[in-house]
Design a protein around this motif. Structure first.
Motif, PDB file in Angstrom:
ATOM      1  N   SER A 115       0.856  -1.187   0.000  1.00 17.19           N
ATOM      2  CA  SER A 115       0.000   0.000   0.000  1.00 17.19           C
ATOM      3  C   SER A 115       0.887   1.230   0.000  1.00 17.19           C
ATOM      4  O   SER A 115       1.965   1.252   0.587  1.00 17.19           O
ATOM      5  CB  SER A 115      -0.893   0.006   1.237  1.00 17.19           C
ATOM      6  OG  SER A 115      -0.126   0.208   2.405  1.00 17.19           O
ATOM      7  N   GLY A 116       0.416   2.264  -0.681  1.00 18.61           N
ATOM      8  CA  GLY A 116       1.093   3.549  -0.602  1.00 18.61           C
ATOM      9  C   GLY A 116       0.444   4.366   0.484  1.00 18.61           C
ATOM     10  O   GLY A 116      -0.125   3.827   1.428  1.00 18.61           O
ATOM     11  N   ASN A 117       0.522   5.668   0.360  1.00 18.05           N
ATOM     12  CA  ASN A 117      -0.128   6.545   1.326  1.00 18.05           C
ATOM     13  C   ASN A 117      -1.539   6.873   0.867  1.00 18.05           C
ATOM     14  O   ASN A 117      -1.958   8.009   0.821  1.00 18.05           O
ATOM     15  CB  ASN A 117       0.686   7.824   1.499  1.00 18.05           C
ATOM     16  CG  ASN A 117       2.036   7.541   2.100  1.00 18.05           C
ATOM     17  OD1 ASN A 117       2.152   6.693   2.970  1.00 18.05           O
ATOM     18  ND2 ASN A 117       3.053   8.238   1.625  1.00 18.05           N
ATOM     19  N   THR A 118      -2.277   5.822   0.512  1.00 20.71           N
ATOM     20  CA  THR A 118      -3.616   5.998  -0.015  1.00 20.71           C
ATOM     21  C   THR A 118      -4.565   6.457   1.084  1.00 20.71           C
ATOM     22  O   THR A 118      -4.642   5.840   2.135  1.00 20.71           O
ATOM     23  CB  THR A 118      -4.146   4.671  -0.586  1.00 20.71           C
ATOM     24  OG1 THR A 118      -3.189   4.174  -1.497  1.00 20.71           O
ATOM     25  CG2 THR A 118      -5.487   4.862  -1.264  1.00 20.71           C
ATOM     26  N   PHE A 119      -5.289   7.523   0.831  1.00 21.75           N
ATOM     27  CA  PHE A 119      -6.300   7.958   1.782  1.00 21.75           C
ATOM     28  C   PHE A 119      -7.676   7.823   1.150  1.00 21.75           C
ATOM     29  O   PHE A 119      -7.989   8.488   0.177  1.00 21.75           O
ATOM     30  CB  PHE A 119      -6.091   9.409   2.217  1.00 21.75           C
ATOM     31  CG  PHE A 119      -7.125   9.874   3.203  1.00 21.75           C
ATOM     32  CD1 PHE A 119      -7.051   9.494   4.525  1.00 21.75           C
ATOM     33  CD2 PHE A 119      -8.189  10.651   2.800  1.00 21.75           C
ATOM     34  CE1 PHE A 119      -8.002   9.903   5.436  1.00 21.75           C
ATOM     35  CE2 PHE A 119      -9.156  11.072   3.699  1.00 21.75           C
ATOM     36  CZ  PHE A 119      -9.056  10.692   5.025  1.00 21.75           C
ATOM     37  N   THR A 120      -8.465   6.910   1.663  1.00 25.52           N
ATOM     38  CA  THR A 120      -9.851   6.771   1.246  1.00 25.52           C
ATOM     39  C   THR A 120     -10.698   6.770   2.497  1.00 25.52           C
ATOM     40  O   THR A 120     -10.192   6.832   3.618  1.00 25.52           O
ATOM     41  CB  THR A 120     -10.075   5.454   0.468  1.00 25.52           C
ATOM     42  OG1 THR A 120      -9.922   4.355   1.390  1.00 25.52           O
ATOM     43  CG2 THR A 120      -9.077   5.303  -0.659  1.00 25.52           C
ATOM     44  N   ILE A 121     -12.007   6.648   2.342  1.00 22.29           N
ATOM     45  CA  ILE A 121     -12.882   6.609   3.512  1.00 22.29           C
ATOM     46  C   ILE A 121     -12.577   5.395   4.370  1.00 22.29           C
ATOM     47  O   ILE A 121     -12.799   5.378   5.573  1.00 22.29           O
ATOM     48  CB  ILE A 121     -14.370   6.628   3.090  1.00 22.29           C
ATOM     49  CG1 ILE A 121     -15.256   6.890   4.315  1.00 22.29           C
ATOM     50  CG2 ILE A 121     -14.756   5.336   2.379  1.00 22.29           C
ATOM     51  CD1 ILE A 121     -16.707   7.155   3.966  1.00 22.29           C
ATOM     52  N   SER A 122     -12.032   4.340   3.744  1.00 26.48           N
ATOM     53  CA  SER A 122     -11.677   3.148   4.496  1.00 26.48           C
ATOM     54  C   SER A 122     -10.273   3.223   5.068  1.00 26.48           C
ATOM     55  O   SER A 122      -9.921   2.455   5.951  1.00 26.48           O
ATOM     56  CB  SER A 122     -11.774   1.910   3.585  1.00 26.48           C
ATOM     57  OG  SER A 122     -13.071   1.743   3.095  1.00 26.48           O
ATOM     58  N   GLY A 123      -9.451   4.106   4.581  1.00 30.27           N
ATOM     59  CA  GLY A 123      -8.079   4.179   5.007  1.00 30.27           C
ATOM     60  C   GLY A 123      -7.161   3.626   3.928  1.00 30.27           C
ATOM     61  O   GLY A 123      -7.449   3.698   2.737  1.00 30.27           O
ATOM     62  N   VAL A 124      -6.036   3.081   4.337  1.00 31.17           N
ATOM     63  CA  VAL A 124      -5.077   2.491   3.426  1.00 31.17           C
ATOM     64  C   VAL A 124      -5.459   1.033   3.191  1.00 31.17           C
ATOM     65  O   VAL A 124      -5.582   0.260   4.137  1.00 31.17           O
ATOM     66  CB  VAL A 124      -3.659   2.584   4.007  1.00 31.17           C
ATOM     67  CG1 VAL A 124      -2.648   1.928   3.075  1.00 31.17           C
ATOM     68  CG2 VAL A 124      -3.284   4.040   4.259  1.00 31.17           C
ATOM     69  N   VAL A 125      -5.643   0.645   1.944  1.00 33.36           N
ATOM     70  CA  VAL A 125      -6.097  -0.707   1.626  1.00 33.36           C
ATOM     71  C   VAL A 125      -5.243  -1.272   0.503  1.00 33.36           C
ATOM     72  O   VAL A 125      -5.092  -0.637  -0.543  1.00 33.36           O
ATOM     73  CB  VAL A 125      -7.583  -0.723   1.185  1.00 33.36           C
ATOM     74  CG1 VAL A 125      -8.046  -2.158   0.960  1.00 33.36           C
ATOM     75  CG2 VAL A 125      -8.456  -0.032   2.223  1.00 33.36           C
ATOM     76  N   ALA A 126      -4.673  -2.459   0.706  1.00 34.12           N
ATOM     77  CA  ALA A 126      -3.960  -3.117  -0.384  1.00 34.12           C
ATOM     78  C   ALA A 126      -4.944  -3.801  -1.324  1.00 34.12           C
ATOM     79  O   ALA A 126      -4.876  -3.642  -2.530  1.00 34.12           O
ATOM     80  CB  ALA A 126      -2.954  -4.117   0.164  1.00 34.12           C
ATOM     81  N   VAL A 127      -5.872  -4.585  -0.771  1.00 36.38           N
ATOM     82  CA  VAL A 127      -6.894  -5.261  -1.584  1.00 36.38           C
ATOM     83  C   VAL A 127      -8.252  -5.053  -0.925  1.00 36.38           C
ATOM     84  O   VAL A 127      -8.425  -5.346   0.254  1.00 36.38           O
ATOM     85  CB  VAL A 127      -6.620  -6.775  -1.708  1.00 36.38           C
ATOM     86  CG1 VAL A 127      -7.747  -7.451  -2.479  1.00 36.38           C
ATOM     87  CG2 VAL A 127      -5.291  -7.042  -2.389  1.00 36.38           C
ATOM     88  N   LYS A 128      -9.208  -4.564  -1.703  1.00 31.41           N
ATOM     89  CA  LYS A 128     -10.560  -4.355  -1.205  1.00 31.41           C
ATOM     90  C   LYS A 128     -11.553  -5.070  -2.104  1.00 31.41           C
ATOM     91  O   LYS A 128     -11.432  -5.031  -3.322  1.00 31.41           O
ATOM     92  CB  LYS A 128     -10.896  -2.864  -1.156  1.00 31.41           C
ATOM     93  CG  LYS A 128     -12.296  -2.573  -0.620  1.00 31.41           C
ATOM     94  CD  LYS A 128     -12.572  -1.085  -0.571  1.00 31.41           C
ATOM     95  CE  LYS A 128     -13.966  -0.797  -0.039  1.00 31.41           C
ATOM     96  NZ  LYS A 128     -14.252   0.652   0.026  1.00 31.41           N
TER      97      LYS A 128
END
Length: 300
Positions: free
Chosen positions: A83-96
């Motif tokens: 994971s990078g520094n991904t910001f989504t409503i779920s947080g940092v996610v490698a696989v969703k």
């Protein structure tokens, strides 16, 4: 038609396009660190599934899987997903995944996620939102930071099998409403979920309240097979923790905890059943940490 320009500002001659139907295929779209799109030629498809043979890292705006697997999809991870520094409503996610009935095979590859400064709400290795998903970990999942579960199942009748390893290091992100998340090895929120640590499999956590396997729901099942192990290393970090009723645990392998208040198996609810098989063992290091602890009625 979906088009993406290779230059900024856009130049008509520097673009590539795909039919709209490809936007809905199960490989979803994988983003690598340069934010270039990787399609079927690098995500090998078979029977509606996807195999990731290489290594990918998310960047400041996109994780490895920017679009979640959307149901009835198989993902095979043979390389490394970071994971990078991904910001989504779920947080940092490698696989969703969403919509249920997805299969994620982590092996022989691995997943790595991090939330080292607690900057993001959470950081997941695998996040399932839906029912009847299956996760097989024959490779490894490792997470670092606050609120970083290895596998998180939000739904019913999900199955997680660990023959490889899951390791988490971190505590909770207490600032996240409606409740904090902890660095659980596996978290199951729902009913009828099944988790198995099979022979050769291991779950290890290092963090306060970082339970090896966490259940919030009813009629869930947990098995630690002979040769499998769960180890926790901080206070109040149970090997297996239940909040609910009619849950069943069988320990034929090893559960080890070293922290204060870190019970081997913690049952909060009614009509729960825990069995220590002949070859199984539960070891706790502190006087306030029971091998099997019940808080409720009609538990055995």
């Amino acid at each position: 038609m979906f088009c993406r320009y290779k230059t900024n500002p856009p130049i008509q001659s520097n673009r590539f396009c795909l039919p709209e139907v490809l936007l809905f295929v199960s490989i979803a779209l994988i983003y690598v660190s340069r934010a270039t799109l990787v399609f079927a030629e690098e995500c090998l498809t078979s029977d509606g599934g996807c195999t990731v043979p290489k290594s990918y890292t998310g960047n400041a705006t996109n994780g490895p899987f920017n679009v979640p697997l959307s149901g009835n999809t198989t993902l095979n991870i043979e390389g490394t997903l970071k994971s990078g520094n991904t910001f989504t409503i779920s947080g940092v996610v490698a696989v969703k995944t969403i919509n249920g009935s997805n299969i994620v095979n982590v092996g022989p590859g691995k997943i790595e996620t991090s939330n080292p400064s607690g900057n993001y709400p959470r950081a997941y290795g695998v996040l399932h939102s839906g029912n009847k998903n299956k996760t097989f970990v024959s490779g490894s999942i490792s997470t670092i930071g606050d609120g970083t579960p290895g596998v998180y199942n939000d739904g019913d009748d999900n199955e997680t099998t660990v023959s490889g390893s899951i390791s988490t290091t971190g505590g909770s992100n207490n600032s996240v409403p409606p409740q904090p998340e902890f660095a659980y090895g596996i978290a199951n929120k729902g009913n009828g979920n099944i988790a198995t640590v099979s022979s050769g499999g291991s779950i290890t956590t290092e963090g306060i309240n970082a339970h090896g396997v966490y259940y919030d729901g009813n009629t869930n099942t947990m098995t630690v097979s002979q040769g499998g192990s769960i180890t926790t290393a901080e206070s109040d970090a149970a090997g297996i923790y239940y909040s609910g009723n009619n849950n069943t645990t069988t320990v034929g392998g090893e559960i080890t905890t070293t922290g204060s208040g870190a019970h081997g198996v913690y049952n909060l609810g009614d009509d729960n059943s825990s069995t220590l098989a002949a070859d199984g063992s539960i070891t706790t290091a502190e006087s306030d940490a029971a091998g099997i602890y019940y808080s409720g009625n009609n538990n055995t």
